[in-house]
Design an enzyme around this catalytic site. Structure first.
Site, PDB file in Angstrom:
ATOM      1  N   SER A 112       0.858  -1.184   0.000  1.00 48.69           N
ATOM      2  CA  SER A 112       0.000   0.000   0.000  1.00 48.69           C
ATOM      3  C   SER A 112       0.894   1.233   0.000  1.00 48.69           C
ATOM      4  O   SER A 112       2.001   1.195   0.520  1.00 48.69           O
ATOM      5  CB  SER A 112      -0.870  -0.022   1.252  1.00 48.69           C
ATOM      6  OG  SER A 112      -1.761   1.051   1.231  1.00 48.69           O
ATOM      7  N   CYS A 113       0.448   2.317  -0.633  1.00 46.65           N
ATOM      8  CA  CYS A 113       1.245   3.549  -0.638  1.00 46.65           C
ATOM      9  C   CYS A 113       0.309   4.756  -0.627  1.00 46.65           C
ATOM     10  O   CYS A 113      -0.892   4.598  -0.796  1.00 46.65           O
ATOM     11  CB  CYS A 113       2.168   3.583  -1.855  1.00 46.65           C
ATOM     12  SG  CYS A 113       1.302   3.616  -3.435  1.00 46.65           S
TER      13      CYS A 113
END
Lengths: 149, 473
Positions: B8-9
């Site tokens: 995730s970012c």
């Protein structure tokens, strides 16, 4: 939707003039097709903001500055190459030669373009793909390589 | 060996997928079986099932945002930044092969697993204060409720409301009355959701129920014999109490046999009881007492300095926006209308709308000082301000109370004082420009001057006090 709707030859430069990361961002936002942008400054600002949160220099001489922005009407990609190599605070500390600038609208009108960007991101991890881009020296070659994803 | 992973970012456009791809590639080279869930802007893809997790020998989380970890109880969990998976996926997987990854446990292992990645994360942690992160988590889940509630109430009041002695009333049984009730329902969820997600940010899932229950009780004065609940400030308090109590219970060492029921049974029940009872038996009486004392104090000021009264009422109205201070001031003003002193309500009516208008204006003018969520909430706040729904400013205040509350109080005090000076009177117990539209205001020009100046004071002071946003998470 296919990737070639996101990358047009006009949005590719095989010889960026910029000598710094900041300049390159500006130069490449200028490459984006006018029809994709609503507010160029806003778009640039959002991409700079993302860059400040953490460098998008992913190593291997590649950088993928990107941003979700209200200044963007339609997702678009600009691709730039630079002979000099730009300082980008990359993960591996190496200078950047190939830049993919990705502009995405803030409000998602469907997620087709996100899926394409996802494929592109995954492809970045592929050494052959990266090498062929580094070897390409015309706009057409670059668009061809990217269109094959 | 079999592993599962999550990537995730912040934007969810590129790093999420590059990290996933690299983990897959590195695993393939090592002959490791891996399944990676991506949490990107498209949403969750390749979601891990219970069976996946059950059969995995370890979990690698490459994320720049908080990832819910309770489903990995008892598994070796390695938490790193997404860039680590892009740069050195090999090394990460080798850590599992060499059995260097600490087992994650809701109870105590959490700290251990974190130490390993402390170095990687140290920089980021410094950037963002945890209290702020917990507040922001609560606020981001609360915003939709405030917006839905505020806008539905605003629309129904302005299209279906009639000024009466009891405020702007919507005739029962009409369509607009139904819409108004819908909005009211959304508002009722506001404080419990705020508290619940603050607690969840602190203690993960076991904190959710205690936080929401605590928030509900904090917001409903009838639990502790008070005319008004403790409002969003009470909700913030309940959320932090519930979160830290739940977290504290987690850290108590218990026999292995009881461990599985800790997160779903023991922690939520004990923490809910603790928070609820603290509000009912410890904090309730002082809140009720405080309201009574304030009411007496205000009554004692009748006949004294009008401007001082306007300043005090303005400060009270904006301090807790629906909490005890706000309620006392409002009821005081409403009562004086019937006693032939509508000027007091005039000052209140001006101060009622300056918090949402002022913070809305600030979020439009000074974008760098607000998270994206907050800017959206700011737009809705303007609409709510126009119809006198002070609560519109709550998301902005709850996210950064020590800087925002002084700003809105200053604006409210300014508006209250100017309205008093200008002899503004309001014959209906309701505030905001909408009251003038309904013709219930005397001295309309001064009323608007008070609102405009109060709004500007709020926005400018908020800009001075607030710090630029560090990281959009």
């Amino acid at each position: 939707m296919e990737i070639d709707t996101l990358v047009q030859e006009d949005a590719v430069s095989v010889a960026l003039k910029s000598t710094s990361r900041a300049e390159a961002l500006e130069e490449m936002v200028d490459l984006l097709p006018a029809s994709a942008l609503q507010d160029k400054n806003q778009c640039l600002e959002d991409i700079q903001k993302r860059e400040q949160e953490g460098s998008t220099g992913i190593g291997f001489g590649f950088a993928i500055p990107h941003g979700k922005s209200n200044g963007v009407q339609q997702a678009a990609i600009a691709i730039g190459k630079t002979e000099e190599g730009l300082e980008w605070e990359s993960l591996d500390g190496k200078p950047v030669e190939v830049i993919f600038l990705i502009a995405v609208p803030e409000e998602n009108a469907g997620d087709d373009h996100l899926k394409i960007l996802q494929q592109l991101s995954r492809k970045m991890m592929d050494e052959t793909f990266r090498d062929s881009l580094k070897g390409a020296d015309t706009k057409k070659q670059i668009v061809d390589i990217v269109s094959k994803i | 060996m079999k592993l599962v992973g999550i990537t995730s970012c912040p934007n969810g456009i590129a790093h999420t997928y590059m990290a996933a791809e690299n983990l897959n590639k590195a695993a393939k080279e090592k002959g490791i079986d891996i399944k990676v869930e991506t949490q990107g802007s498209i949403g969750v893809e390749n979601e891990l099932t219970e069976e996946d997790i059950e059969s995995a020998d370890g979990v690698v989380i490459a994320a720049d945002k908080t990832v819910e970890k309770s489903r990995f109880e008892g598994k070796p969990v390695l938490e790193v930044a997404s860039s680590d998976a892009i740069r050195r996926a090999d090394e990460l997987l080798a850590q599992f092969e060499n059995k260097e990854v600490a087992t994650y446990s809701e109870r105590s292992g959490k700290e251990k697993a974190k130490e390993k990645i402390e170095e990687d994360k140290a920089k980021k942690k410094k950037k963002q204060n945890p209290v702020y992160r917990h507040l922001m988590n609560g606020v981001s889940y609360m915003i939709p409720f405030v917006v839905v509630g505020g806008l539905l109430i605003a629309i129904s009041l302005s299209l279906g409301g009639e000024p009466t002695e009891d405020g702007l009333a919507i005739p029962e049984g009409t369509f607009w009355s139904a819409i108004n009730q819908l909005g009211g329902t959304a508002f009722n969820f506001m404080v419990p959701i705020l508290a619940g997600f603050i607690a969840m940010s602190i203690a993960d899932r076991p904190g959710l129920a205690p936080g929401m229950i605590g928030g509900f009780i904090a917001n409903d004065g009838s639990f502790y014999g008070s005319e008004a609940g403790a409002g969003f400030i009470g909700g913030i308090l309940a959320g932090f109490l519930a979160g830290y109590i739940a977290k504290w219970i987690k850290e108590v060492k218990v026999p292995e046999m009881i461990q599985p029921i800790m997160p779903i049974l023991i922690i939520p029940i004990l923490a809910s009881l603790a928070v609820g009872l603290i509000f009912i038996y410890v904090l309730g009486a002082p809140i009720a007492g405080l309201m009574e004392a304030m009411t007496n104090g205000l009554e004692g000021m009748e006949g004294g300095s009008r401007i001082l009264l306007g300043i005090i009422l303005g400060a009270m109205i904006s301090f807790d926006m629906g909490g005890p201070f706000n309620k006392v001031a409002f009821l005081f003003g409403a009562a004086l209308i019937t006693q032939g002193q509508p000027e007091v309500m005039g000052a209140i009516a001006a101060a009622i709308c300056t918090p949402p208008l002022g913070m809305g204006l600030a979020s439009l003018l000074f974008k760098k000082k607000f998270e994206k969520d907050e800017r959206e909430a700011g737009k809705a706040a303007v609409a709510m301000g126009l119809v006198g729904i002070t609560e519109g400013a709550i998301p902005l205040a709850a996210a950064d109370p020590f800087r925002v509350i002084p700003s809105i109080m200053a604006g409210g005090m300014t508006a209250g004082a100017i309205a008093m000076l200008g002899g503004v009177a309001d014959h209906v117990p309701h505030g905001g420009p909408v009251v003038a539209v309904f013709g219930a205001i005397d001295n309309v020009i001064m009323f608007f001057i008070a609102i405009v100046i109060g709004t500007i004071v709020t926005a400018l002071l908020a800009n001075v006090l607030k710090k630029p946003v560090v990281e959009g998470s």
